[in-house]
Design an enzyme around this catalytic site. Structure first.
Site, PDB file in Angstrom:
ATOM      1  N   CYS A  54     -62.380  40.450 -29.535  1.00  0.00           N
ATOM      2  CA  CYS A  54     -61.501  41.327 -30.316  1.00  0.00           C
ATOM      3  C   CYS A  54     -61.716  41.148 -31.816  1.00  0.00           C
ATOM      4  O   CYS A  54     -61.929  42.110 -32.531  1.00  0.00           O
ATOM      5  CB  CYS A  54     -60.043  41.076 -29.964  1.00  0.00           C
ATOM      6  SG  CYS A  54     -59.653  41.592 -28.295  1.00  0.00           S
ATOM      7  N   HIS A  55     -61.613  39.926 -32.272  1.00  0.00           N
ATOM      8  CA  HIS A  55     -61.758  39.707 -33.705  1.00  0.00           C
ATOM      9  C   HIS A  55     -62.703  38.564 -34.013  1.00  0.00           C
ATOM     10  O   HIS A  55     -62.674  38.001 -35.102  1.00  0.00           O
ATOM     11  CB  HIS A  55     -60.384  39.497 -34.350  1.00  0.00           C
ATOM     12  CG  HIS A  55     -59.422  40.597 -34.034  1.00  0.00           C
ATOM     13  ND1 HIS A  55     -58.495  40.501 -33.044  1.00  0.00           N
ATOM     14  CD2 HIS A  55     -59.304  41.833 -34.556  1.00  0.00           C
ATOM     15  CE1 HIS A  55     -57.826  41.635 -32.958  1.00  0.00           C
ATOM     16  NE2 HIS A  55     -58.290  42.461 -33.863  1.00  0.00           N
TER      17      HIS A  55
END
Lengths: 422, 190
Positions: free
Chosen positions: B154-155
Site C-alpha cells: 500500500c505505502h
C-alpha cells in the site's frame, strides 16, 4: 405579532392556508420576487444543481435501501441482486453511484466559484462556513456509502481510512476499536456505516437549509463582487434565474445521463466487484477520485500523524479562509496579482489528484510534497500577504455601470422603477 | 437580567453574599448546569459505549493453531479477531539475520528475542502498522521486501525476518499478539 398573516394570495384556498401558515408568501418572497444581482454567469447555477443532486441521491438511496442487506455475508450479493434481478435496479444503482461523482463535480465547481469571486468574504463568512460543513458531511457520507457494497475497495478503503485515527497518540487505538465495534472492519462496522450513511444526507439537508437562509439574508455575491446599489442592479429570481437554472440543469442532466448510460463504471474501480477479503489487500488501494487530492496530501509526508493532520488541515483551513484573505476586493477580476496564484492553486489541486492516484514512490512523492506545500502556502501565506501589497484595479461604480453607458448611480432614480417591473 | 434584579436585594439580606457579583442565584444556576451536564453525560455514555465491541465479538477473542504440519521455512495465516495472524516457522538463516541487526539502526528498536517465545516460531498480527493493509511475504512467490521478511504494497513499508519495520512510513514493528504454547506443537492466540 399574534393574528392571521395578511396574505396577498389571490386563490382563496391558498390564501386561507397562507393566512394561517404563510409558507406561500415566504416562497413568493424568497424564490419569486427575491432581488438577485442581474449579472450572474453560469457558475451561479451550481448551487441549485447541488440541491437537485442531493435530492436525486436521497431518492435513489431510499429505493436502494429497500433491496440492500447490511451484513457482511449478504451485502455484496444483495448489490449484485440489485444489478441483475431487481426491476430497474441497475438504473437506480448506477444513478446513485455516478450521482456521488456528479455531486462532487458540482460542489467542487461551486467551491472554486466561491474562491475566485471571493464569495466567502464579509458579510458571507458564515454562509461559507456552513458550506464547508456541508462538504465535510458529504465526504463522510460518500466514504461510508462506498463501504456498503462490501467489495475489496470498500473493505480496504474502510480499513485505511478508519486507521487514520490510530495516528493520534494514546487514544488513537481505542478510537479505532470504537469506530469498528470490533478488532477489525467487520459486520458491526458495516451495520453502523449503513445507519450513518442513511442519516447523514438528512443532516446535509438541514445544513443546506441554513446555508440557503444565510444566503437570503446577505443576498448573492456576483461576478463583479460588489453589492447591488439599488433595484436597477437586481432582477427578480423568478422567472430570470429559475429559467437560467433550468437551462443549466438540462446540460447537467445530459452529462449525468451520459455517465449513467454509456460509462457507468468509468469513475469506479474494478476491484470493488471482487467480494471483500480481509486476508488479501489489493495491490493498489486508491480512494474514489474526489478524495484523491486529499489522499495525496496524506501520503506527502513520511510521518503517519503528520500526514493525517495535514489531510484534516487541508479542509479545516477553509473554515478560517474568510479571515486569512485580507483583501477587501472580492472578485479576482479586479485582482491582477491574485489571479495567477488562484489559477496555479486550481492546477495544483488537479495535479495533487493525479499524484494521489499514482503509487506513492519516486517522482510522485515529490510532486505530492510540492503540491501540498503550495496548497497550504496559498491559504496561509499568499492570500494574507497579497491583500496587503496588491493594488487592485478600480471597481466599477455599480453592477449596471459597465453595461449601460452613463449608467450607475445616476440611473437610481427614474429609470429604476421600470427596470424592476421588467 | 434576573441577576441584576435580584443582586441588590440578596446583597442586603442577612444570609446573602457581600458583593453583587456572587449571589445565591448564581450558585443555583451553576449547580443546576453542573447537574444537567452530569445527566447528559450519563445518558450519552450508554450510546457511545454501545458502539464498542459487543460481548459476542469479545467471545471470539481466542483461537488455537496446530503447528505440527508447518515445515521449516513455511508460513501460514490464521484469522484471529477478524485479522490475519502470521505464523512463520523460521529457518536458521532467518533467525541469524534477525539477530545480526544492530538495534540502534532500527526505527522501532526491539530485540528479536523479545518478539518470540521460541526462536523458530514467529507469531504476529499480519496488519501493517501504517494504515492496516496486509503485508505480502506469506507465500513463497510474494515480494518479501528488501529485508527478507514482509513488504506492504500500500505505502511501501519493509519488514525484516522478525517483523520489525526497517524502511517506509509504518511507525511500529508488526504487533505480536498474546499467545501461549499449550504444548510443543499447539499455541493459543488471545
Amino acid at each position: 405579532m399574534v393574528g392571521l398573516h395578511k396574505s396577498e394570495m389571490k386563490n382563496p384556498v391558498v390564501r386561507w392556508i397562507d393566512e394561517r401558515l404563510p409558507i406561500p408568501s415566504m416562497l413568493n418572497q424568497e424564490y419569486a420576487k427575491f432581488p438577485t444581482p442581474k449579472n450572474f454567469n453560469y457558475f451561479w447555477n451550481f448551487g441549485a444543481l447541488a440541491m437537485v443532486n442531493l435530492v436525486i441521491m436521497i431518492v435513489t438511496g431510499i429505493f436502494l435501501a429497500m433491496h440492500y442487506t447490511p451484513h457482511t455475508s449478504y451485502a455484496f450479493d444483495s448489490v449484485e441482486r440489485i444489478m441483475r434481478d431487481v426491476n430497474f435496479g441497475w438504473l437506480i444503482r448506477y444513478i446513485h453511484m455516478n450521482g456521488a461523482s456528479m455531486f462532487f463535480i458540482v460542489v467542487f465547481i461551486h467551491i472554486f466559484r466561491g474562491l475566485y469571486y471571493g464569495s466567502y468574504k464579509a458579510p458571507r463568512e458564515l454562509l461559507w462556513i456552513l458550506g464547508v460543513v456541508i462538504l465535510l458531511l458529504m465526504m463522510a457520507t460518500a466514504f461510508m456509502g462506498y463501504v456498503l457494497p462490501w467489495g475489496q475497495m470498500s473493505f480496504w478503503g474502510a480499513t485505511v481510512i478508519t486507521n487514520l485515527f490510530s495516528a493520534f497518540p494514546i487514544v488513537g487505538e481505542s478510537i479505532v476499536v470504537w469506530l469498528w465495534g470490533g478488532f477489525s472492519v467487520d459486520n458491526p462496522t458495516l451495520n453502523r456505516f449503513f445507519s450513518l450513511h442513511y442519516l447523514l444526507p438528512f443532516l446535509i439537508v438541514g445544513v443546506v437549509f441554513l446555508h440557503v437562509v444565510a444566503l437570503h439574508i446577505t443576498g448573492s455575491n456576483n461576478p463583479l463582487g460588489i453589492e447591488p446599489k439599488g433595484p436597477q442592479d437586481t432582477i427578480p429570481f423568478h422567472p430570470y434565474y429559475t429559467i437560467k437554472d433550468t437551462f443549466g440543469l438540462c446540460i447537467y442532466l445530459i452529462v449525468f445521463a451520459f455517465l449513467v448510460f454509456f460509462m457507468p463504471n468509468y469513475l469506479g474501480h474494478a476491484d470493488n466487484y471482487i467480494p471483500a477479503n480481509p486476508l488479501v489487500t489489493p495491490a493498489h488501494i486508491v480512494p474514489e477520485w474526489y478524495f484523491l487530492p486529499f489522499y495525496a496530501i496524506l501520503r506527502a509526508v513520511p510521518d503517519k500523524l503528520g500526514g493525517v493532520l495535514l489531510m484534516f488541515g487541508s479542509i479545516l483551513v477553509l473554515f478560517v479562509l474568510p479571515w486569512l484573505d485580507t483583501s477587501p476586493v472580492r472578485s479576482m477580476k479586479f485582482r491582477p496579482l491574485a489571479r495567477p496564484f488562484f489559477w496555479m492553486f486550481a492546477i495544483i489541486c488537479v495535479v495533487l489528484g493525479y499524484a494521489g492516484a499514482m503509487p506513492a514512490e519516486g517522482i510522485w512523492v515529490t510532486v505530492s510534497q510540492v503540491g501540498t506545500a503550495y496548497y497550504f502556502m496559498y491559504f496561509l501565506v499568499i492570500l494574507p500577504v497579497l491583500g496587503k501589497i496588491e493594488k487592485p484595479r478600480p471597481l466599477p461604480e455599480s453592477i449596471s455601470a459597465p453595461v449601460l453607458r452613463g449608467g450607475g448611480p445616476i440611473m437610481a432614480g427614474a429609470a429604476a422603477k421600470p427596470m424592476e417591473k421588467a | 437580567m434576573a441577576d441584576a434584579a435580584t443582586a441588590p436585594s440578596t446583597g442586603t439580606a442577612p444570609h446573602g453574599s457581600t458583593g453583587p457579583a456572587e449571589t445565591r442565584r448564581d450558585f443555583l444556576k451553576l449547580t443546576t448546569a453542573a447537574m444537567a451536564a452530569v445527566g447528559v453525560g450519563a445518558v450519552v455514555w450508554p450510546f457511545i459505549q454501545s458502539m464498542n465491541p459487543s460481548a459476542s465479538v469479545l467471545a471470539l477473542a481466542s483461537t488455537e493453531v496446530d503447528l505440527a504440519p508447518i515445515t521449516e521455512g513455511q508460513s501460514i495465516t490464521v484469522m484471529w479477531r477478524g485479522k490475519p495472524v502470521f505464523v512463520r516457522h523460521r529457518t536458521a538463516d532467518d533467525i541469524k539475520a534477525a539477530n545480526d541487526v544492530a538495534l540502534n539502526t532500527l526505527p522501532d528498536p526491539q530485540a528479536d528475542g523479545a518478539r518470540v517465545q521460541k526462536a523458530e516460531w514467529l507469531v504476529m498480527i499480519g496488519v501493517c502498522t501504517h494504515l492496516g493493509c496486509v503485508p505480502l511475504g506469506q507465500r513463497p512467490t510474494d515480494a518479501k521486501g528488501d529485508f527478507g521478511g514482509w513488504f506492504c504494497p500500500c505505502h511501501g513499508s519493509h519488514y525484516d525476518t522478525s517483523g520489525r519495520i526497517r524502511r517506509g512510513p509504518a511507525p511500529r514493528n508488526l504487533d505480536v499478539p498474546e499467545y501461549t504454547f499449550v504444548n510443543d506443537t499447539n499455541i493459543r492466540i488471545g
